[in-house]
Each structure stands twice: as C-alpha cells, then as structure tokens.
Motif scaffolding. Structure first.
Motif, PDB file in Angstrom:
ATOM      1  N   SER A 142      49.687  41.153   0.700  1.00 54.65           N
ATOM      2  CA  SER A 142      50.771  40.815   1.639  1.00 54.65           C
ATOM      3  C   SER A 142      50.877  39.311   1.828  1.00 54.65           C
ATOM      4  N   LEU A 143      49.731  38.627   1.946  1.00 52.49           N
ATOM      5  CA  LEU A 143      49.768  37.174   2.073  1.00 52.49           C
ATOM      6  C   LEU A 143      50.388  36.531   0.833  1.00 52.49           C
ATOM      7  N   MET A 144      49.995  37.023  -0.337  1.00 54.29           N
ATOM      8  CA  MET A 144      50.546  36.468  -1.574  1.00 54.29           C
ATOM      9  C   MET A 144      52.043  36.760  -1.680  1.00 54.29           C
ATOM     10  N   LEU A 145      52.477  37.927  -1.225  1.00 54.41           N
ATOM     11  CA  LEU A 145      53.898  38.277  -1.256  1.00 54.41           C
ATOM     12  C   LEU A 145      54.707  37.346  -0.368  1.00 54.41           C
ATOM     13  N   ILE A 146      54.225  37.110   0.843  1.00 57.13           N
ATOM     14  CA  ILE A 146      54.930  36.211   1.766  1.00 57.13           C
ATOM     15  C   ILE A 146      54.971  34.794   1.207  1.00 57.13           C
ATOM     16  N   ALA A 147      53.838  34.353   0.623  1.00 56.08           N
ATOM     17  CA  ALA A 147      53.793  33.007   0.056  1.00 56.08           C
ATOM     18  C   ALA A 147      54.768  32.863  -1.104  1.00 56.08           C
ATOM     19  N   SER A 148      54.919  33.902  -1.921  1.00 53.91           N
ATOM     20  CA  SER A 148      55.830  33.814  -3.070  1.00 53.91           C
ATOM     21  C   SER A 148      57.287  33.708  -2.620  1.00 53.91           C
ATOM     22  N   ILE A 149      57.636  34.440  -1.563  1.00 56.03           N
ATOM     23  CA  ILE A 149      59.012  34.351  -1.050  1.00 56.03           C
ATOM     24  C   ILE A 149      59.286  32.958  -0.502  1.00 56.03           C
ATOM     25  N   GLY A 150      58.329  32.432   0.273  1.00 53.43           N
ATOM     26  CA  GLY A 150      58.502  31.070   0.780  1.00 53.43           C
ATOM     27  C   GLY A 150      58.595  30.040  -0.337  1.00 53.43           C
ATOM     28  N   LEU A 151      57.780  30.232  -1.397  1.00 53.66           N
ATOM     29  CA  LEU A 151      57.804  29.297  -2.517  1.00 53.66           C
ATOM     30  C   LEU A 151      59.116  29.396  -3.279  1.00 53.66           C
ATOM     31  N   ALA A 152      59.686  30.591  -3.354  1.00 60.31           N
ATOM     32  CA  ALA A 152      60.974  30.747  -4.037  1.00 60.31           C
ATOM     33  C   ALA A 152      62.069  29.945  -3.337  1.00 60.31           C
ATOM     34  N   PHE A 153      62.070  29.996  -2.009  1.00 57.30           N
ATOM     35  CA  PHE A 153      63.064  29.212  -1.267  1.00 57.30           C
ATOM     36  C   PHE A 153      62.795  27.718  -1.405  1.00 57.30           C
ATOM     37  N   ALA A 154      61.518  27.327  -1.369  1.00 57.35           N
ATOM     38  CA  ALA A 154      61.185  25.903  -1.482  1.00 57.35           C
ATOM     39  C   ALA A 154      61.576  25.344  -2.846  1.00 57.35           C
ATOM     40  N   LEU A 155      61.250  26.076  -3.908  1.00 54.01           N
ATOM     41  CA  LEU A 155      61.620  25.595  -5.244  1.00 54.01           C
ATOM     42  C   LEU A 155      63.134  25.596  -5.425  1.00 54.01           C
ATOM     43  N   GLY A 156      63.800  26.578  -4.786  1.00 52.14           N
ATOM     44  CA  GLY A 156      65.258  26.588  -4.859  1.00 52.14           C
ATOM     45  C   GLY A 156      65.866  25.338  -4.240  1.00 52.14           C
ATOM     46  N   GLU A 157      65.311  24.898  -3.113  1.00 54.14           N
ATOM     47  CA  GLU A 157      65.804  23.674  -2.484  1.00 54.14           C
ATOM     48  C   GLU A 157      65.538  22.451  -3.353  1.00 54.14           C
ATOM     49  N   VAL A 158      64.344  22.395  -3.964  1.00 55.88           N
ATOM     50  CA  VAL A 158      64.026  21.266  -4.847  1.00 55.88           C
ATOM     51  C   VAL A 158      64.963  21.249  -6.040  1.00 55.88           C
ATOM     52  N   ASP A 159      65.243  22.420  -6.638  1.00 54.93           N
ATOM     53  CA  ASP A 159      66.170  22.491  -7.767  1.00 54.93           C
ATOM     54  C   ASP A 159      67.556  22.012  -7.379  1.00 54.93           C
ATOM     55  N   THR A 160      68.008  22.420  -6.191  1.00 50.49           N
ATOM     56  CA  THR A 160      69.367  22.066  -5.754  1.00 50.49           C
ATOM     57  C   THR A 160      69.495  20.568  -5.491  1.00 50.49           C
ATOM     58  N   ARG A 161      68.474  19.971  -4.911  1.00 49.49           N
ATOM     59  CA  ARG A 161      68.584  18.569  -4.506  1.00 49.49           C
ATOM     60  C   ARG A 161      68.200  17.571  -5.590  1.00 49.49           C
ATOM     61  N   TYR A 162      67.194  17.916  -6.381  1.00 48.42           N
ATOM     62  CA  TYR A 162      66.622  16.897  -7.271  1.00 48.42           C
ATOM     63  C   TYR A 162      66.737  17.219  -8.759  1.00 48.42           C
ATOM     64  N   MET A 163      66.903  18.492  -9.115  1.00 55.40           N
ATOM     65  CA  MET A 163      66.943  18.846 -10.534  1.00 55.40           C
ATOM     66  C   MET A 163      68.374  19.020 -11.013  1.00 55.40           C
ATOM     67  N   THR A 164      69.165  17.986 -10.813  1.00 53.89           N
ATOM     68  CA  THR A 164      70.567  18.038 -11.231  1.00 53.89           C
ATOM     69  C   THR A 164      70.751  17.719 -12.705  1.00 53.89           C
ATOM     70  N   ASP A 165      69.756  17.085 -13.318  1.00 57.07           N
ATOM     71  CA  ASP A 165      69.825  16.764 -14.744  1.00 57.07           C
ATOM     72  C   ASP A 165      68.534  17.226 -15.415  1.00 57.07           C
ATOM     73  N   PRO A 166      68.462  18.497 -15.735  1.00 57.87           N
ATOM     74  CA  PRO A 166      67.210  19.061 -16.247  1.00 57.87           C
ATOM     75  C   PRO A 166      67.067  18.916 -17.761  1.00 57.87           C
ATOM     76  N   SER A 167      67.472  17.794 -18.305  1.00 54.97           N
ATOM     77  CA  SER A 167      67.435  17.628 -19.755  1.00 54.97           C
ATOM     78  C   SER A 167      66.007  17.531 -20.288  1.00 54.97           C
ATOM     79  N   ASP A 168      65.068  17.129 -19.453  1.00 54.05           N
ATOM     80  CA  ASP A 168      63.694  16.943 -19.910  1.00 54.05           C
ATOM     81  C   ASP A 168      62.818  18.167 -19.692  1.00 54.05           C
ATOM     82  N   VAL A 169      63.358  19.236 -19.195  1.00 53.27           N
ATOM     83  CA  VAL A 169      62.580  20.440 -18.939  1.00 53.27           C
ATOM     84  C   VAL A 169      63.248  21.628 -19.607  1.00 53.27           C
ATOM     85  N   ILE A 170      62.544  22.744 -19.631  1.00 54.31           N
ATOM     86  CA  ILE A 170      63.111  23.958 -20.227  1.00 54.31           C
ATOM     87  C   ILE A 170      64.275  24.433 -19.362  1.00 54.31           C
ATOM     88  N   THR A 171      65.410  24.687 -19.984  1.00 57.12           N
ATOM     89  CA  THR A 171      66.591  25.111 -19.242  1.00 57.12           C
ATOM     90  C   THR A 171      67.111  26.434 -19.792  1.00 57.12           C
TER      91      THR A 171
END
Length: 452
Positions: free
Chosen positions: A39-68
């Motif tokens: 349950s702890l890992m499940l809650i952490a994964s949901i929170g991490l999904a939202f956090a990474l989503g925010e990072v992608d939206t704000r900072y990963m606007t040009d993902p040419s150097d990573v797998i897309t």
C-alpha cells in the motif's frame, strides 16, 4: 485529590513500558501484513506519477536528448504494461496461496508466518501494484494532441516494468527454495536464537525488575485482589516492569500466566497482596501491560520456536507423511536450540524491586520444562523408528554432557533438575523403544547410543 494524583503517577510510570509493548506488537503485525508495504509503494507510485507529469510539462518541452514516444504509442505501451502487471499480480498471489497450502499441509500451520513475513514477496506485490497504478495514472497525463509523450513518465514506467520482471524471477527462485524444510527450520532456529541470546534479560525478553529473593509466605499476607483477564487469546507479550509499576510500593504480585500461554476471559491474570487503594485503575494498567492476540508469535516466546520444530517433526513421523529423515533433522535442530538455552540463565521467578515490590512468576518455564516441551512428543512418536531414536538419544546425551561441562562450581537446584529431566527423557525414550517391540539388534543399538 491525593487519590487522583496517585493514579496519575501510576499511569505516568506505566505508560512508557506500555508504549514499547504496543509499538513492538504493531511492528510485528505490519511485518506479517501483505497489505502494508504494498500500500505504501502504491501510494508513492501515484504521487510520483503526478510529480513526473509536472516535471515533463514544465521542463521537458524539448526531449530530443532522451527516449521519446508518440502519444499514441505511449498510450498503447502504458495500457499494455498496466494490464500485464495486474494479471501478473494475480498469478503471484496464486503462487503464494499454493505455497501456503503446501507448507501448512506438509510441515505445520505455524510455519506460515515465515511466508507472510517474507520481505521479498511483499516488495514484489508492491512493485506490481505500483507499476499498474503508475501506468494508469500516467495515461491521464498523456496529451494525444501533443508532439510527443511525457518522456520522464514513460521512461519511469519502463524502468518499473524492468524492475518488476527481475523481481518476479527472483521471487520464483526464492519461493521454490523456501519450500525446502531445511530453510524453514533454519528460520525458526535463527529467530529462537535471537531470543535466547537476550536471556536472562533483554529488550525483547524483558528488562530486569529487581533482585532475586525467596518467595514470601502468601498465607500470612491476608486477602488478595485478583485481577482477571478481559479477553481471550494467546499471550504474545507482557511487561513485568509495567505490572510492578502499576502497584504501590510494598505490594506482592503473582503473575498467573506467561508468554505463550492461552488466556481465557474471566480467569486470574494477576493476584496481589494487599489490595491497592484504587483497584480499578490498577487492574486497567495491569491489563494494558499484556498483549493478547489470536496466535502465538516470536516476540518474546522462546517456547514457540520449540513448538514449531516439534510440529514439523511430528508431521514427518505421521503415517501420512512418513519422512523420518526430516524428523532426524528436526531433532538435530532442536539440539542446536536447546544447548544455548540450557546453558543460559532464566529470569528469576521471585524478585524484589528497589521500592519493596515483589513479583512472583511461577508460570514461567524453567530449563527442565523446556526439555519436556522439546522432546516429550517427539520421543513418543519416534518409538518405532530406529533411525530417529538413535539421533534423539545422542542429542539428549549431548545436552546432558553440555550441562555438566558448561557449568563451573557447585550446581544449583535448577541445573540439577535440568540434568534429571534429560536423564528422564533418555530413560523414557529407551522404554518407548522397548515397548515398540523392536528387533533385538535394533533395540541394542538404541540402548548403546543411550549409554544404557
């Protein structure tokens, strides 16, 4: 007012010991839970999904150097991973249930706690559920009209998938090895050794209450107060220090139960002389110092380790299983537990604290009683198995020799009783072999091994 202040002082003295008991009980329950860590890992994964989503939206606007990935490919990929993970989680639960059934039927229901406490299995279930939850949450963050899918989110989903696959392989290897009876017994022996190493006092066994004294004459103390149990169940933990602190100075307490005993509601729990000024408060504080549960645990219960090994041996000696080799290993493992146990000092059954309180614990097991609990059932059912009887009498002789050589100076009464209990087990074992109508040659081997 003074009466109330006295009750508050008692509660203040008892509270730290009760908190330690409850925290240990909570940790033990959580360690056996297949729900808490996932349950702890499940809650952490949901929170991490939202956090990474925010990072992608704000900072990963040009993902040419990573797998897309394109959004459509990402949606398909995340949906496939989510479906595969939840299906695999069902398969893993099925494997666990089958393992529990096999272990319970072949060895003993009491060894199942080792499978529940397996951290690797809990982590695997948590990984599968976390990967599923992460992918489902990530699907809601994918904009199908964008030029590319969120790279960090999709990349982390792939990483979780890879880790989950590796964890599945590790778990399959581990669960197959856990079914081996030697591994099960090794775990039981290790847990029991941990408690024995703390004797006579330790953070799990219990802290020292006072110095040993001769028990007083209870008939001269007048009418006592009897505190009765309020629940039914097995005594998993108790705090002698908390019980002593719950009574006024000069009180004599007799504990009417022990760790590992079954407690019936309405039966005596503690008897004390003289009755305290506030019996209701004292009774409540004493009841709080005892943790009762639906099953025995290894939190303080050395005897439960012996019980688990004995159960495996008895199942092995039954006509349905007929596995004397396992019974022999049980006896050898029992010897590796009993030797340090018999050489260790048991807590005194009559002690006095600095404030003059006397605690009597006549129900506590001594070394002679441990010997009986370890071997009474095994020698009875091994009577017709020469291959089991010989290791049994050799183990008993080894323990008796250890009691003689491991003790310096004049033997005290406890050591004399222990050696007498081992001698009695030897004599009863040989008597059982004689009553089993063994062949004369087989009986001669058993008698020679016993030194008779």
């Amino acid at each position: 007012m003074p009466h109330g202040d006295g009750s508050a002082d008692l509660e203040h003295e008892v509270a730290p010991h009760v908190r330690r008991l409850r925290s240990r009980a909570l940790r033990d329950r959580l360690a056996e839970s297949m729900l808490f860590l996932p349950s702890l890992m499940l809650i952490a994964s949901i929170g991490l999904a939202f956090a990474l989503g925010e990072v992608d939206t704000r900072y990963m606007t040009d993902p040419s150097d990573v797998i897309t990935f394109t959004p459509d490919v990402a949606v398909t990929l995340l949906g496939t991973i989510a479906g595969a993970m939840i299906t695999t989680a069902g398969v893993v639960f099925s494997l666990l249930v089958v393992s529990l059934q096999l272990a319970s039927g072949q060895f003993s229901p009491r060894v199942l706690r080792g499978f529940w406490r397996d951290r690797h299995g809990q982590v695997l279930v948590g990984l599968l559920l976390s990967t599923f939850a992460f992918c489902v949450t990530a699907l809601s963050r994918v904009d199908t009209g964008a030029d590319h899918a969120p790279p960090l989110t999709v990349g982390f989903a792939l990483l979780l998938t890879l880790v989950s696959v590796i964890a599945i392989v590790v778990y399959l290897d581990r669960i197959s090895r856990q079914q081996y009876v030697g591994r099960i017994m090794e775990r039981v022996v290790r847990e029991t050794h941990g408690l024995i190493s703390e004797l006579p006092y330790g953070p799990h066994i219990g802290v020292k209450v006072g110095e040993p004294v001769d028990p007083p004459d209870l008939t001269a103390l007048g009418r006592p107060l009897v505190v009765t149990a309020t629940v039914d169940g097995w005594v998993q933990q108790l705090s002698r220090r908390a019980m002593v602190k719950a009574t006024p100075p000069g009180t004599v307490l007799r504990l009417e139960t022990r760790v590992g005993a079954y407690l019936t509601s309405g039966t005596p729990l503690v008897t004390m002389w003289p009755p305290p000024p506030d019996p209701a408060v004292t009774a409540r504080l004493i009841a709080e110092a005892v943790i009762v549960g639906p099953a025995r645990t290894m939190q303080q219960d050395i005897d439960f380790g012996l019980r688990q090994l004995a159960d495996i041996g008895l199942r092995a000696l039954s006509a349905a299983v007929n596995d004397p080799t396992t019974a022999v290993e049980v006896i050898l493992r029992m010897g590796s537990i009993m030797r340090p146990l018999l050489l260790a000092e048991c807590p005194a059954q009559s002690v006095r604290d600095p404030d003059g309180r006397i605690l009597l614990t006549p129900c506590d097991l001594d070394h002679a009683e441990y010997v009986g609990h370890a071997f009474n059932h095994l020698r009875h059912y091994a009577a017709g198995h020469v291959a089991v009887l010989i290791p049994l009498v050799r183990t008993l002789r080894m323990l008796r020799d250890g009691c003689h050589s491991g003790y310096r100076g004049a033997m005290n009464a406890d050591r004399v009783r222990t050696i007498a209990a081992l001698d009695r087990q030897l004599l009863l074992t040989v008597a059982g072999a004689r009553a089993a109508n063994l062949l004369p040659e087989d009986l001669a081997q058993v008698e020679a091994a016993a030194g008779l």
